[in-house]
Design a protein around this motif. Structure first.
Motif, PDB file in Angstrom:
ATOM      1  N   SER A 302       0.834  -1.211   0.000  1.00  0.00           N
ATOM      2  CA  SER A 302       0.000   0.000   0.000  1.00  0.00           C
ATOM      3  C   SER A 302       0.865   1.255   0.000  1.00  0.00           C
ATOM      4  N   SER A 303       1.903   1.242   0.846  1.00  0.00           N
ATOM      5  CA  SER A 303       2.798   2.402   0.901  1.00  0.00           C
ATOM      6  C   SER A 303       3.510   2.606  -0.427  1.00  0.00           C
ATOM      7  N   ALA A 304       3.949   1.496  -1.032  1.00  0.00           N
ATOM      8  CA  ALA A 304       4.652   1.595  -2.313  1.00  0.00           C
ATOM      9  C   ALA A 304       3.737   2.166  -3.388  1.00  0.00           C
ATOM     10  N   PHE A 305       2.500   1.665  -3.453  1.00  0.00           N
ATOM     11  CA  PHE A 305       1.560   2.174  -4.446  1.00  0.00           C
ATOM     12  C   PHE A 305       1.239   3.650  -4.188  1.00  0.00           C
ATOM     13  N   TYR A 306       1.141   4.019  -2.913  1.00  0.00           N
ATOM     14  CA  TYR A 306       0.852   5.421  -2.579  1.00  0.00           C
ATOM     15  C   TYR A 306       1.991   6.326  -3.044  1.00  0.00           C
ATOM     16  N   ILE A 307       3.235   5.906  -2.747  1.00  0.00           N
ATOM     17  CA  ILE A 307       4.396   6.713  -3.144  1.00  0.00           C
ATOM     18  C   ILE A 307       4.505   6.792  -4.661  1.00  0.00           C
ATOM     19  N   ILE A 308       4.286   5.647  -5.322  1.00  0.00           N
ATOM     20  CA  ILE A 308       4.345   5.635  -6.789  1.00  0.00           C
ATOM     21  C   ILE A 308       3.279   6.552  -7.373  1.00  0.00           C
ATOM     22  N   GLN A 309       2.072   6.494  -6.794  1.00  0.00           N
ATOM     23  CA  GLN A 309       0.993   7.337  -7.289  1.00  0.00           C
ATOM     24  C   GLN A 309       1.314   8.811  -7.098  1.00  0.00           C
ATOM     25  N   LYS A 310       1.886   9.151  -5.934  1.00  0.00           N
ATOM     26  CA  LYS A 310       2.267  10.543  -5.685  1.00  0.00           C
ATOM     27  C   LYS A 310       3.326  10.995  -6.685  1.00  0.00           C
ATOM     28  N   ALA A 311       4.295  10.126  -6.955  1.00  0.00           N
ATOM     29  CA  ALA A 311       5.353  10.480  -7.901  1.00  0.00           C
ATOM     30  C   ALA A 311       4.782  10.683  -9.299  1.00  0.00           C
ATOM     31  N   TYR A 312       3.892   9.773  -9.716  1.00  0.00           N
ATOM     32  CA  TYR A 312       3.300   9.913 -11.044  1.00  0.00           C
ATOM     33  C   TYR A 312       2.376  11.134 -11.125  1.00  0.00           C
ATOM     34  N   ASN A 313       1.705  11.447 -10.033  1.00  0.00           N
ATOM     35  CA  ASN A 313       0.878  12.659 -10.025  1.00  0.00           C
ATOM     36  C   ASN A 313       1.739  13.897 -10.245  1.00  0.00           C
ATOM     37  N   ALA A 314       2.910  13.918  -9.580  1.00  0.00           N
ATOM     38  CA  ALA A 314       3.821  15.049  -9.755  1.00  0.00           C
ATOM     39  C   ALA A 314       4.330  15.118 -11.192  1.00  0.00           C
ATOM     40  N   ILE A 315       4.657  13.945 -11.758  1.00  0.00           N
ATOM     41  CA  ILE A 315       5.133  13.918 -13.147  1.00  0.00           C
ATOM     42  C   ILE A 315       4.039  14.402 -14.096  1.00  0.00           C
ATOM     43  N   ASP A 316       2.810  13.900 -13.888  1.00  0.00           N
ATOM     44  CA  ASP A 316       1.689  14.344 -14.732  1.00  0.00           C
ATOM     45  C   ASP A 316       1.457  15.840 -14.590  1.00  0.00           C
ATOM     46  N   PHE A 317       1.582  16.317 -13.363  1.00  0.00           N
ATOM     47  CA  PHE A 317       1.383  17.742 -13.085  1.00  0.00           C
ATOM     48  C   PHE A 317       2.389  18.590 -13.864  1.00  0.00           C
ATOM     49  N   ILE A 318       3.659  18.179 -13.839  1.00  0.00           N
ATOM     50  CA  ILE A 318       4.708  18.922 -14.547  1.00  0.00           C
ATOM     51  C   ILE A 318       4.537  18.786 -16.061  1.00  0.00           C
ATOM     52  N   LEU A 319       4.217  17.556 -16.523  1.00  0.00           N
ATOM     53  CA  LEU A 319       4.051  17.345 -17.962  1.00  0.00           C
ATOM     54  C   LEU A 319       2.898  18.168 -18.525  1.00  0.00           C
ATOM     55  N   GLU A 320       1.809  18.259 -17.766  1.00  0.00           N
ATOM     56  CA  GLU A 320       0.664  19.041 -18.227  1.00  0.00           C
ATOM     57  C   GLU A 320       1.042  20.513 -18.378  1.00  0.00           C
ATOM     58  N   GLY A 321       1.755  21.054 -17.361  1.00  0.00           N
ATOM     59  CA  GLY A 321       2.185  22.448 -17.448  1.00  0.00           C
ATOM     60  C   GLY A 321       3.177  22.676 -18.571  1.00  0.00           C
TER      61      GLY A 321
END
Length: 483
Positions: A302-321
Motif C-alpha cells: 500500500s505504501s509503495a503504491f501510494y508513493i508511486i501514485q504521488k510520484a506519477y501525479n507530480a510527473i503528470d502535473f509537470i508534464l501538463e504544465g
C-alpha cells in the motif's frame, strides 16, 4: 507502466517477506527440534540412571528370596530317587507359589540346582527340567554372584534376575526371577521416561505404550532395518538416535540395548517422542508470525503504491504544465489543490517567470515571494533571484580603462529616472508587458546589481544602458573605472 512498476514492487516486497518469514519460521522450528532432541537425550540419561536403580532393587529382591528359610528347607530335601525328586519339586513349587503371592512379585520364579538344571517354577506345576547353565546370569549366580540377563522363556523374552542359593557356605543352586517383556512392563518403564516407550528384539517390537497402528508401523521399521537393529543390540554405545515417520507423524527416537552387563542380543528399548506434537505448541506463534508478515506485506505494498501514485501525479502535473507552455500558453500558472503539488507548482512558476524575464517579487513583498518560491527557502530564493537578474542585465564587457558611454557625473536620482523611463519606453515599443514593473522595484534591482558587479570587477561604479537584443529589451551594465 504504473501497473507494471506497482506489480514489480509488490513482487519484491512479497518475495522478501516470504523469504524472511520462512527463514524465521525455519529457524524457530530448527531450534525447537534441537531442544526436543536435548530433552529426549536428558530423558534417556534419567531413565538409564533410574533403570540401574530398579535393577539393583530386583537383584536385592531375588537375593532375599534365595534366603527364605522355608524355601531353603525345601532345597535341602533328599532327592536320590525319582520319588524324592518329585516330592522336592512339589515342595519347592509350593513354597515359591506362596512367596510369590504374598511377599515377592514377578511374572515367574524358577529354581535350578548347582548344575543349572530346572527344579521348579511358579505358575507351572509340571516339572519341565530345562537347563539354564549356559546363560551368563545363571553361571554368575552359580558362582556366588547376583546378575541380570535377558532370556527366552516359552517363546517370551524376559528380564531375568538371578541369585545364588547358599547353604553351609556352598552354592547349591540359584533362583531366577523373570519379568516378561510385555505392555505392562513397557508402561511401568515408561513412568521413568519422557514420551513413548517400546521394547524390541532383533526382528520385531515386543511391547510398547503406543497405539496399535503406530506399533505396527514401528514393527515394520524394525523388520526392514534388521541389520541396523542387530548392530544396536551388539553395540557398546549408550544409544543411537533415529528419525522415523510412523503413519503420518514424525518421531525422534533413541534406541539402546538393555544393559545387563553381558552381551545381549535379544532385546533393547526405544524412547520415542513426536516431533509434530512438540511443534504443535509453536503453531500459534507461527500463525501469528505469518499474519504479521502478511500485514507488513499489505502495508508495504500500500505504501509503495501510494508513493508511486504521488510520484506519477507530480510527473503528470509537470508534464501538463510543460505541454501548455510548449503550445504557446506562456501565461500558464501551475496550481493544484494538493499542498505538495501546489508547492511544486509555485516553484515551477518562479523558475518560468525568471527564465521569461517576467516580474520577480522583491524581498519585502513577503506574501508574494513566499507563494512564488514554493519549497525554496529565503536564502536560496534570494541567491537565485540575484543571479538571474544579473544574467538578464548581461555581463560587463568594457575592458579596464575604456570609458563608458554616458555622463558618469550625472545625478543618481536623475540617472535612475532616465534609465527607468528609457526602459519602459523601449519595452512599450517592443510590445512587451510592463504592468508588473514599478520604478521603486526596478531601482532596487539596479542598485543590487551594481553592488554585485562592483565587487566582481573592482570598478568604481556601474552604469546601465537600455539595449535591444534578439527582439528583447534588456539592460546592459558598463563598469566605470577611476581616472
Amino acid at each position: 507502466m504504473r501497473l507494471k512498476l506497482g506489480l514489480v514492487v509488490f513482487g519484491v516486497i512479497l518475495i522478501f517477506s516470504l523469504l524472511t518469514n520462512f527463514y524465521i519460521i525455519g529457524t524457530l522450528e530448527s531450534d525447537s527440534v534441537s531442544k526436543l532432541e536435548q530433552n529426549l537425550v536428558k530423558s534417556y540419561q534419567v531413565y538409564a540412571t533410574a533403570r540401574r536403580a530398579t535393577q539393583e532393587k530386583r537383584l536385592d529382591l531375588v537375593r532375599k528370596f534365595a534366603k527364605e528359610q522355608d524355601f531353603l528347607a525345601a532345597m535341602q530335601l533328599p532327592a536320590t530317587t525319582d520319588k524324592e525328586q518329585e516330592e522336592r519339586h512339589f515342595k519347592l513349587f509350593e513354597q515359591m507359589e506362596v512367596l510369590s503371592r504374598v511377599k515377592y512379585f514377578a511374572d515367574t520364579f524358577i529354581v535350578v540346582d548347582a548344575d543349572g538344571q530346572e527344579l521348579a517354577r511358579t505358575l507351572v506345576a509340571t516339572w519341565r527340567k530345562n537347563r539354564f547353565s549356559d546363560r551368563p546370569a545363571v553361571k554368575a549366580a552359580l558362582s556366588g554372584e547376583t546378575a541380570e540377563d535377558i532370556l527366552l522363556l516359552d517363546d517370551k523374552i524376559a528380564v531375568v534376575s538371578a541369585a545364588p542359593i547358599v547353604f553351609n557356605n556352598a552354592v547349591i543352586g540359584a533362583v531366577l526371577m523373570a519379568n516378561v517383556i510385555d505392555e505392562a512392563l513397557a508402561r511401568q518403564e515408561n513412568e521413568l521416561a519422557f514420551g513413548e516407550f517400546a521394547f524390541f528384539s532383533r526382528d520385531r517390537v515386543l511391547a510398547s505404550t503406543m497405539s496399535s497402528a503406530k506399533q505396527m508401523a514401528l514393527d515394520s521399521y524394525v523388520r526392514q532395518n534388521a541389520p541396523k537393529i542387530a548392530r544396536v543390540l551388539l553395540s557398546k554405545n549408550d544409544y543411537f538416535e533415529e528419525r522415523l515417520v510412523l503413519g503420518e507423524e514424525r518421531y525422534i527416537v533413541i534406541l539402546s540395548p538393555i544393559d545387563t552387563g553381558f552381551n545381549n542380543e535379544l532385546a533393547g528399548f526405544m524412547l520415542l517422542t513426536s516431533q509434530d506434537d512438540w511443534l504443535s505448541e509453536y503453531v500459534g506463534s507461527r500463525n501469528f508470525l505469518f499474519l504479521v508478515s502478511l500485514l507488513l506485506v499489505l502495508l508495504g505494498v500500500s505504501s509503495a503504491f501510494y508513493i508511486i501514485q504521488k510520484a506519477y501525479n507530480a510527473i503528470d502535473f509537470i508534464l501538463e504544465g510543460a505541454h501548455q507552455i510548449i503550445v504557446g500558453n506562456k501565461e500558464y500558472q501551475f496550481s493544484s489543490e494538493d499542498p505538495y503539488l501546489n508547492q511544486l507548482g509555485q516553484t515551477m512558476n518562479l523558475m518560468i517567470a525568471i527564465l521569461l524575464g517576467k516580474y520577480i517579487p522583491e524581498e519585502d513583498d513577503e506574501n508574494t515571494l513566499a507563494a512564488m518560491r514554493g519549497s525554496l527557502d529565503s536564502g536560496r530564493a534570494k541567491g537565485l533571484q540575484d543571479k538571474m537578474l544579473i544574467q538578464n542585465l548581461g555581463e560587463a564587457s568594457t575592458p579596464e580603462g575604456e570609458r563608458a558611454p554616458g555622463d558618469e557625473t550625472e545625478d543618481l536620482d536623475g540617472y535612475y529616472d532616465r534609465i527607468y523611463e528609457e526602459f519602459i519606453r523601449e519595452k512599450r515599443k517592443a510590445g512587451e508587458d510592463i504592468s508588473q514593473i514599478t520604478k521603486a522595484r526596478m531601482i532596487v534591482k539596479l542598485k543590487r546589481a551594481e553592488e554585485t558587479l562592483k565587487a566582481k570587477h573592482g570598478c568604481a561604479s556601474v552604469r546601465f544602458s537600455v539595449k535591444e537584443e534578439n527582439g528583447k529589451v534588456t539592460l546592459k551594465p558598463t563598469p566605470i573605472w577611476k581616472k
